[in-house]
Design a protein around this motif. Structure first.
Motif, PDB file in Angstrom:
ATOM      1  N   GLU A  64      -2.987   6.247   0.402  1.00 12.88           N
ATOM      2  CA  GLU A  64      -3.972   5.599  -0.115  1.00 12.88           C
ATOM      3  C   GLU A  64      -4.525   4.589   1.067  1.00 12.88           C
ATOM      4  N   ASP A 108      -2.387  -1.308  -3.570  1.00 13.47           N
ATOM      5  CA  ASP A 108      -2.014  -0.908  -5.060  1.00 13.47           C
ATOM      6  C   ASP A 108      -2.177  -2.239  -5.918  1.00 13.47           C
ATOM      7  N   GLY A 131       5.349   3.865   2.066  1.00 19.05           N
ATOM      8  CA  GLY A 131       4.310   3.021   1.925  1.00 19.05           C
ATOM      9  C   GLY A 131       4.471   1.852   3.046  1.00 19.05           C
ATOM     10  N   ARG A 132       3.656   0.817   2.793  1.00 20.28           N
ATOM     11  CA  ARG A 132       3.874  -0.198   3.781  1.00 20.28           C
ATOM     12  C   ARG A 132       3.386  -1.625   3.524  1.00 20.28           C
ATOM     13  N   ARG A 175       9.040   0.313  -4.766  1.00 23.40           N
ATOM     14  CA  ARG A 175       9.513   1.665  -5.352  1.00 23.40           C
ATOM     15  C   ARG A 175      10.299   1.246  -6.666  1.00 23.40           C
ATOM     16  N   ARG A 183       9.228  -3.079   0.396  1.00 22.12           N
ATOM     17  CA  ARG A 183       8.728  -1.786   0.150  1.00 22.12           C
ATOM     18  C   ARG A 183       9.861  -0.950  -0.839  1.00 22.12           C
ATOM     19  N   ALA A 225       5.664   7.924  -3.569  1.00 22.42           N
ATOM     20  CA  ALA A 225       4.515   7.674  -2.521  1.00 22.42           C
ATOM     21  C   ALA A 225       5.012   6.287  -1.980  1.00 22.42           C
ATOM     22  N   LEU A 226       5.757   5.362  -2.367  1.00 21.45           N
ATOM     23  CA  LEU A 226       5.864   4.054  -1.912  1.00 21.45           C
ATOM     24  C   LEU A 226       6.987   3.997  -0.986  1.00 21.45           C
ATOM     25  N   GLN A 263       1.100  -1.293  -0.210  1.00 27.39           N
ATOM     26  CA  GLN A 263       0.161   0.115   0.118  1.00 27.39           C
ATOM     27  C   GLN A 263       0.931   1.267  -0.115  1.00 27.39           C
ATOM     28  N   ALA A 264       0.594   2.140  -0.963  1.00 25.05           N
ATOM     29  CA  ALA A 264       1.509   3.118  -1.069  1.00 25.05           C
ATOM     30  C   ALA A 264       0.760   4.448   0.084  1.00 25.05           C
ATOM     31  N   ALA A 265       1.698   5.452   0.195  1.00 29.05           N
ATOM     32  CA  ALA A 265       1.344   6.251   1.476  1.00 29.05           C
ATOM     33  C   ALA A 265       0.166   7.240   0.724  1.00 29.05           C
ATOM     34  N   LYS A 269       4.095   7.338  -8.148  1.00 24.49           N
ATOM     35  CA  LYS A 269       3.928   6.182  -7.275  1.00 24.49           C
ATOM     36  C   LYS A 269       5.277   5.873  -6.667  1.00 24.49           C
TER      37      LYS A 269
END
Length: 496
Positions: A82, A86, A404-405, A386, A382, A400-401, A78-80, A397
């Motif tokens: 969101e 994804d 993310g987590r 990216r 993670r 954002a990743l 999951q990207a930051a 994206k």
């Protein structure tokens, strides 16, 4: 851009460090497969019984290594910013078979102290990068001085047929080299030795369909390390390293038990005060001309022997107590369980009417061990996500990743009844259905399918619209006057 000399220098340095790591990696893999060398407490025992137990191994290393891996399952990334995983990244994950290969990578990290993820674009399909988990025996990453995350170079070295291959990954380009495999070192003349040394050197690998060096469009080293039990100083640690000593002790105890079982597990009887029986030797005329000793082994098989002499008597030795060995083995396995935080019921195999709460308590150490690995492996996964976005050309994206987590499956093992009861209670205090489905263990794709099925079911039910409004917190609007209202029934006058 690096020069050829600089690239070869990096390959040489990284290869040497990789060779230094191979000793421990190969040893740990051998023990995982039950091929560790049996150690003996004394030279005398090794001399007489070494060949007998050479291939024996009571393999506990494999159980210790497998126990956390079977609970390490990636459900999505999951990207930051969101609220859901994804879907495009999950498609890349599935197409590359990483739902299965990730398990191989995690096992390699548990045994070899680390594994790697390599991401590279596919010229035939720009939207679908190639992602592979790599073994610690073939790959190495070099970091910037003073950093554990900023990668400056990476090397993958492997053998195929009669050649060694090496690929050097730099932020700006990728170099590919090869050399012949040298089998054995025979006595050769100085001239031939010099030829061998020349052949051992890496040469640029010429390819018809791509340049060498090849530009790296991602701008970063496309290989990520997943360390196992890292520390602020020093190398990551293998889960197997601390088990080997106790594994050797357990194998030795079994070898001694087998030996005692063969030689001393039955009561032994001995004849005292008598000479060894002898058989008379007769000539052709039947006259006794001498004596010869009897075949003791024959009497041992026949279990019948006769002794003469007034002082002959029988004594008996008690059988060896073999439970002493099994007790020591159980103690050793208990130490192994405590040291590795592996539940005892994984190793001993004894369960006596344990409650669900007792089982959860027994597995607390293993759950925490798995969660630690999720933390450290998750950082690498993670970063690999990216790299996938960079390989697809999606810089937004990729950014954002970075924060993310990784969505992991629950590390705890619960019964369906326990889990369903917990989810019902969470639903009662307002947790959304989508979150509950993910907590149940469904992947993001399965959650989407479940929500779509639920929507279809509600659409097929005439009462579903009102129910859906109530779930969403809306109030159904009253029907306009004259619509959807039942007409008044005529009232009949009572007969007079």
């Amino acid at each position: 851009m690096a020069t050829m000399e600089r690239a070869l220098q990096l390959v040489t340095v990284l290869e040497q460090e990789l060779v230094n790591r191979r000793t421990d990696i190969d040893r740990h893999n051998a023990y995982y497969r039950g091929r560790g060398r049996l150690r003996y407490a004394s030279d005398a025992f090794s001399k007489y019984h070494g060949d007998r137990y050479r291939d024996f191994c009571d393999n506990w290393v494999q159980v210790v290594a497998d126990s956390p891996v079977e609970r390490l399952t990636v459900n999505g990334i999951q990207a930051a910013g969101e609220t859901e995983a994804d879907k495009e990244l999950w498609k890349v994950w599935q197409v590359n078979g990483l739902d299965a290969d990730s398990q191989l990578g995690f096992l390699g990290a548990v045994t070899g102290a680390r594994c790697f993820v390599l991401v590279w674009g596919d010229p035939d399909d720009p939207d679908m990068p190639v992602v592979t988990f790599e073994d610690a025996s073939q790959c190495i990453v070099a970091y910037e001085p003073g950093s554990r995350r900023h990668r400056r170079a990476a090397l993958k070295r492997w053998q195929d047929g009669g050649e060694d291959f090496a690929t050097l990954y730099l932020p700006g380009e990728v170099w590919k080299f090869s050399r012949p495999v040298m089998y054995g070192e025979d006595s050769k003349s100085p001239a031939m030795t010099e030829v061998d040394e020349e052949l051992k050197r890496w040469k640029p690998r010429e390819l018809d369909d791509e340049p060498n060096p090849q530009p790296n469009p991602m701008g970063v080293v496309p290989m990520v390390e997943l360390p196992n039990k890292p520390s602020l100083v020093g190398e990551p640690m293998s889960d197997v390293a601390g088990v080997i000593a106790m594994q050797d002790a357990i194998n030795l105890l079994w070898a001694q038990l087998f030996t005692a079982s063969d030689y001393a597990s039955f009561p032994q009887r001995v004849i005292l005060g008598a000479d060894i029986p002898k058989l008379p030797v007769l000539n052709s005329e039947g006259v006794v001309v001498g004596e010869k000793p009897i075949d003791i082994e024959k009497f041992a098989v026949d279990r019948v022997m006769m002794f003469n002499g007034k002082d002959a008597r029988i004594a008996e030795w008690a059988a060896a107590n073999l439970t002493m060995y099994t007790g020591l083995i159980e103690v050793a396995v208990g130490h192994l369980a405590a040291q590795t935080r592996t539940p005892q019921h994984y190793l001993i195999g004894k369960m006596a009417n344990l409650s669900a709460d007792a089982l959860l308590a027994a597995e607390t150490g293993l759950v925490k061990r798995v969660e630690e690995k999720q933390l450290w492996y998750g950082q690498g996964i993670r970063e690999a996500a990216r790299l996938i976005a960079l390989a697809q050309g999606d810089d937004r994206k990729a950014d954002a990743l970075r924060s993310g987590r990784v969505l992991w499956a629950d590390a705890e093992s619960r019964s369906h009844a326990q889990l369903a009861d917990a989810l019902v209670k969470l639903k009662g205090i307002g947790f959304p259905l989508e979150w509950l489905a993910a907590k149940y263990g469904l992947t993001p794709t399965e959650v989407s399918d479940m929500l779509a099925m639920r929507a279809r079911e509600m659409d097929a039910d005439p009462v579903s619209e009102i129910t859906r409004m109530m779930v969403d917190g809306r109030t159904p609007e009253p029907a306009p006057p004259g619509q959807d209202e039942a007409p008044d029934e005529p009232v009949e006058e009572p007969a007079v």
